[in-house]
Design a protein around this motif. Structure first.
Motif, PDB file in Angstrom:
ATOM      1  N   SER A 193       0.849  -1.194   0.000  1.00 16.34           N
ATOM      2  CA  SER A 193       0.000   0.000   0.000  1.00 16.34           C
ATOM      3  C   SER A 193       0.880   1.238   0.000  1.00 16.34           C
ATOM      4  O   SER A 193       2.071   1.187   0.336  1.00 16.34           O
ATOM      5  N   GLN A 227       0.483   5.934   0.230  1.00 18.86           N
ATOM      6  CA  GLN A 227      -0.351   7.111   0.392  1.00 18.86           C
ATOM      7  C   GLN A 227      -0.314   7.925  -0.891  1.00 18.86           C
ATOM      8  O   GLN A 227       0.744   8.111  -1.498  1.00 18.86           O
ATOM      9  N   LYS A 253      -5.181   6.217   1.344  1.00 15.45           N
ATOM     10  CA  LYS A 253      -4.416   4.982   1.278  1.00 15.45           C
ATOM     11  C   LYS A 253      -4.871   4.184   0.065  1.00 15.45           C
ATOM     12  O   LYS A 253      -6.073   4.020  -0.173  1.00 15.45           O
ATOM     13  N   TYR A 264      -4.285   0.453  -1.848  1.00 14.87           N
ATOM     14  CA  TYR A 264      -3.699  -0.890  -1.850  1.00 14.87           C
ATOM     15  C   TYR A 264      -3.306  -1.254  -3.291  1.00 14.87           C
ATOM     16  O   TYR A 264      -4.000  -0.916  -4.253  1.00 14.87           O
ATOM     17  N   GLU A 275      -8.536   2.714  -0.413  1.00 11.26           N
ATOM     18  CA  GLU A 275      -9.111   2.157   0.813  1.00 11.26           C
ATOM     19  C   GLU A 275     -10.613   2.366   0.880  1.00 11.26           C
ATOM     20  O   GLU A 275     -11.349   1.511   1.386  1.00 11.26           O
TER      21      GLU A 275
END
Length: 217
Positions: A138, A140, A149, A151, A172
């Motif tokens: 993951s 930012q 965030k 993934y 996210e």
């Protein structure tokens, strides 16, 4: 216009058709992997990758997907009660059970654990898919005061003997009920597929490919 680029895994695909968007700078490409029907995907470099008569041309495409929704897979098996696969199952079952009737034939149970299933939605380039995920990490993304965030993980689908690989990006906020993607999970998801001809010096391939090659050595 801004064309978002996502890094992807390299796959050998044969171009079957193209669809330019207005202006011809971007568009969609239909390309076919070995032993599996063609895949439509958004081509941010359509003006380069679809220039001239490209139908029938085989290229290495970097494939990636932007996820619109993801959850842990709900089913570990598929129950089939009609269709060609069920009819074949019914004939074999009745041959093995000659004293039984058609009404006695049980449903066909197809295990899904570790299997991949993919199909187009109502929009070209958008797919609903069940797959096992790997290489999960993951990062930012966004302005410093409003980062989200995201993934990132690998998936494979298509011909099991020579699968297609893609890197999927899942914010996210699209993870259903706080789901956190984990290595080896079977997931249900919807994503938008993107591809461009690989012009890098080294092809980007998934780690599981490298592992399988080392096992053969």
């Amino acid at each position: 216009a801004v064309a978002p680029f996502m890094e992807g895994f390299s796959n050998s695909l044969t171009i079957k058709d193209t669809y330019p968007w207005k202006g011809g700078h971007a568009g969609e490409i239909l390309a076919e992997p070995e032993g599996f029907p063609g895949l439509w995907f958004y081509a941010p470099l359509f003006f380069r990758d679809a220039e001239g008569d490209v139908k029938g041309k085989t290229c290495n495409f970097l494939l990636s997907g932007l996820c619109f929704g993801i959850r842990r897979a709900l089913l570990d098996e598929l129950t089939v009660t009609q269709g060609p696969a069920y009819e074949k199952h019914a004939l074999e079952w009745m041959k093995a059970n000659p004293t039984k009737t058609r009404l006695d034939v049980p449903a066909l149970k197809i295990p899904l654990k570790g299997k991949s299933i993919i199909d187009l939605t109502d929009h070209y380039g958008e797919y609903q898919c069940r797959a096992s995920i790997f290489d999960v990490d993951s990062f930012q993304f966004g302005p410093q005061n409003s980062q989200m965030k995201v993934y990132r993980f690998g998936v494979s689908f298509g011909n099991p003997e020579k699968p297609v690989y893609a890197i999927i990006y899942a914010p996210e906020r699209v993870c259903v009920k706080g789901y956190v993607p984990q290595e080896g999970d079977d997931v249900d998801m919807i994503f938008w597929l993107q591809g461009r001809v690989d012009d890098t010096e080294e092809a980007t391939v998934p780690q599981e490919n490298a592992a399988s090659e080392s096992d053969k050595a």
